[in-house]
Design a protein around this motif. Structure first.
Motif, PDB file in Angstrom:
ATOM      1  N   GLY A 248      85.313  66.597 -59.990  1.00 55.60           N
ATOM      2  CA  GLY A 248      85.304  66.992 -61.386  1.00 55.60           C
ATOM      3  C   GLY A 248      84.387  66.181 -62.281  1.00 55.60           C
ATOM      4  N   CYS A 249      83.547  65.310 -61.703  1.00 60.12           N
ATOM      5  CA  CYS A 249      82.702  64.468 -62.550  1.00 60.12           C
ATOM      6  C   CYS A 249      81.354  65.109 -62.889  1.00 60.12           C
ATOM      7  N   GLY A 250      81.013  66.279 -62.301  1.00 56.91           N
ATOM      8  CA  GLY A 250      79.798  66.986 -62.670  1.00 56.91           C
ATOM      9  C   GLY A 250      78.699  67.010 -61.616  1.00 56.91           C
ATOM     10  N   LYS A 251      78.983  66.553 -60.416  1.00 59.39           N
ATOM     11  CA  LYS A 251      77.964  66.542 -59.357  1.00 59.39           C
ATOM     12  C   LYS A 251      77.425  67.943 -59.089  1.00 59.39           C
ATOM     13  N   SER A 252      78.291  68.891 -58.876  1.00 58.39           N
ATOM     14  CA  SER A 252      77.865  70.266 -58.578  1.00 58.39           C
ATOM     15  C   SER A 252      77.197  70.913 -59.779  1.00 58.39           C
ATOM     16  N   THR A 253      77.692  70.644 -60.970  1.00 62.67           N
ATOM     17  CA  THR A 253      77.075  71.181 -62.182  1.00 62.67           C
ATOM     18  C   THR A 253      75.642  70.676 -62.297  1.00 62.67           C
ATOM     19  N   PHE A 254      75.422  69.393 -62.024  1.00 56.93           N
ATOM     20  CA  PHE A 254      74.081  68.829 -62.082  1.00 56.93           C
ATOM     21  C   PHE A 254      73.168  69.492 -61.052  1.00 56.93           C
ATOM     22  N   LEU A 255      73.636  69.647 -59.829  1.00 57.51           N
ATOM     23  CA  LEU A 255      72.824  70.316 -58.805  1.00 57.51           C
ATOM     24  C   LEU A 255      72.501  71.751 -59.196  1.00 57.51           C
TER      25      LEU A 255
ATOM     26  N   LEU B  99      69.575  65.124 -70.416  1.00 58.97           N
ATOM     27  CA  LEU B  99      70.252  66.361 -70.031  1.00 58.97           C
ATOM     28  C   LEU B  99      71.708  66.360 -70.473  1.00 58.97           C
ATOM     29  N   ASP B 100      72.067  67.343 -71.278  1.00 60.53           N
ATOM     30  CA  ASP B 100      73.459  67.654 -71.621  1.00 60.53           C
ATOM     31  C   ASP B 100      73.703  69.065 -71.128  1.00 60.53           C
ATOM     32  N   PHE B 101      74.894  69.319 -70.594  1.00 60.61           N
ATOM     33  CA  PHE B 101      75.226  70.666 -70.156  1.00 60.61           C
ATOM     34  C   PHE B 101      76.606  71.027 -70.679  1.00 60.61           C
ATOM     35  N   TYR B 102      76.732  72.236 -71.175  1.00 59.15           N
ATOM     36  CA  TYR B 102      77.972  72.710 -71.801  1.00 59.15           C
ATOM     37  C   TYR B 102      78.463  73.994 -71.153  1.00 59.15           C
TER      38      TYR B 102
ATOM     39  N   LEU C  14      78.157  67.553 -68.836  1.00 67.20           N
ATOM     40  CA  LEU C  14      77.212  66.487 -68.495  1.00 67.20           C
ATOM     41  C   LEU C  14      76.670  65.896 -69.786  1.00 67.20           C
ATOM     42  N   ALA C  15      76.525  64.570 -69.822  1.00 70.91           N
ATOM     43  CA  ALA C  15      76.093  63.919 -71.052  1.00 70.91           C
ATOM     44  C   ALA C  15      74.926  62.966 -70.800  1.00 70.91           C
ATOM     45  N   LEU C  16      73.818  63.247 -71.452  1.00 74.35           N
ATOM     46  CA  LEU C  16      72.650  62.364 -71.495  1.00 74.35           C
ATOM     47  C   LEU C  16      72.240  61.800 -70.130  1.00 74.35           C
TER      48      LEU C  16
ATOM     49  N   MET D 295      72.226  74.417 -71.659  1.00 75.24           N
ATOM     50  CA  MET D 295      71.707  73.105 -71.334  1.00 75.24           C
ATOM     51  C   MET D 295      70.808  72.611 -72.452  1.00 75.24           C
ATOM     52  N   ASP D 296      70.908  71.331 -72.778  1.00 74.53           N
ATOM     53  CA  ASP D 296      69.980  70.666 -73.687  1.00 74.53           C
ATOM     54  C   ASP D 296      69.269  69.596 -72.868  1.00 74.53           C
ATOM     55  N   GLY D 297      68.055  69.286 -73.242  1.00 71.50           N
ATOM     56  CA  GLY D 297      67.276  68.301 -72.513  1.00 71.50           C
ATOM     57  C   GLY D 297      66.188  68.986 -71.712  1.00 71.50           C
TER      58      GLY D 297
END
Length: 79
Positions: A43-50, A13-16, A23-25, A65-67
Motif C-alpha cells: 500500500g505504499c505506492g510501488k505499483s502506482t509508481f510503476l 511526481l505527485d499522483f492522485y 504519491l508525493a514529490l 499526475m503532476d510533475g
C-alpha cells in the motif's frame, strides 16, 4: 542536477486517485544497465509508481499526475 545518461528522470511526481494523493514529490533517476528495486510495505505506492512509468493509470477515471517523467529526455506525458 539531472544526469543526462539517465533512462528515466522523475521530477516532482505527485499522483492522485480523485482527491487522495497516492504519491508525493518523487524525484529519482533510473540509470541504464543498473538494477533498480522498489521496496516497501503493502500500500505504499510501488505499483502506482510503476504504472505511472508505463502510463497504465491513463484509463483510471479521476486519476491524475503532476510533475514530469522523462524517458531518454522526452516527457512521456507531453501532449
Amino acid at each position: 542536477m539531472a544526469d543526462p545518461a539517465a533512462v528515466f528522470q522523475v521530477e516532482n511526481l505527485d499522483f492522485y486517485y480523485g482527491r487522495t494523493r497516492a504519491l508525493a514529490l518523487i524525484n529519482m533517476e533510473i540509470l541504464p544497465r543498473q538494477v533498480t528495486a522498489l521496496i516497501g510495505p503493502s500500500g505504499c505506492g510501488k505499483s502506482t509508481f510503476l504504472r505511472c512509468l508505463n502510463r497504465m493509470n491513463d484509463t483510471i477515471p479521476g486519476a491524475r499526475m503532476d510533475g514530469q517523467i522523462l524517458l531518454d529526455g522526452v516527457d512521456i506525458y507531453a501532449p
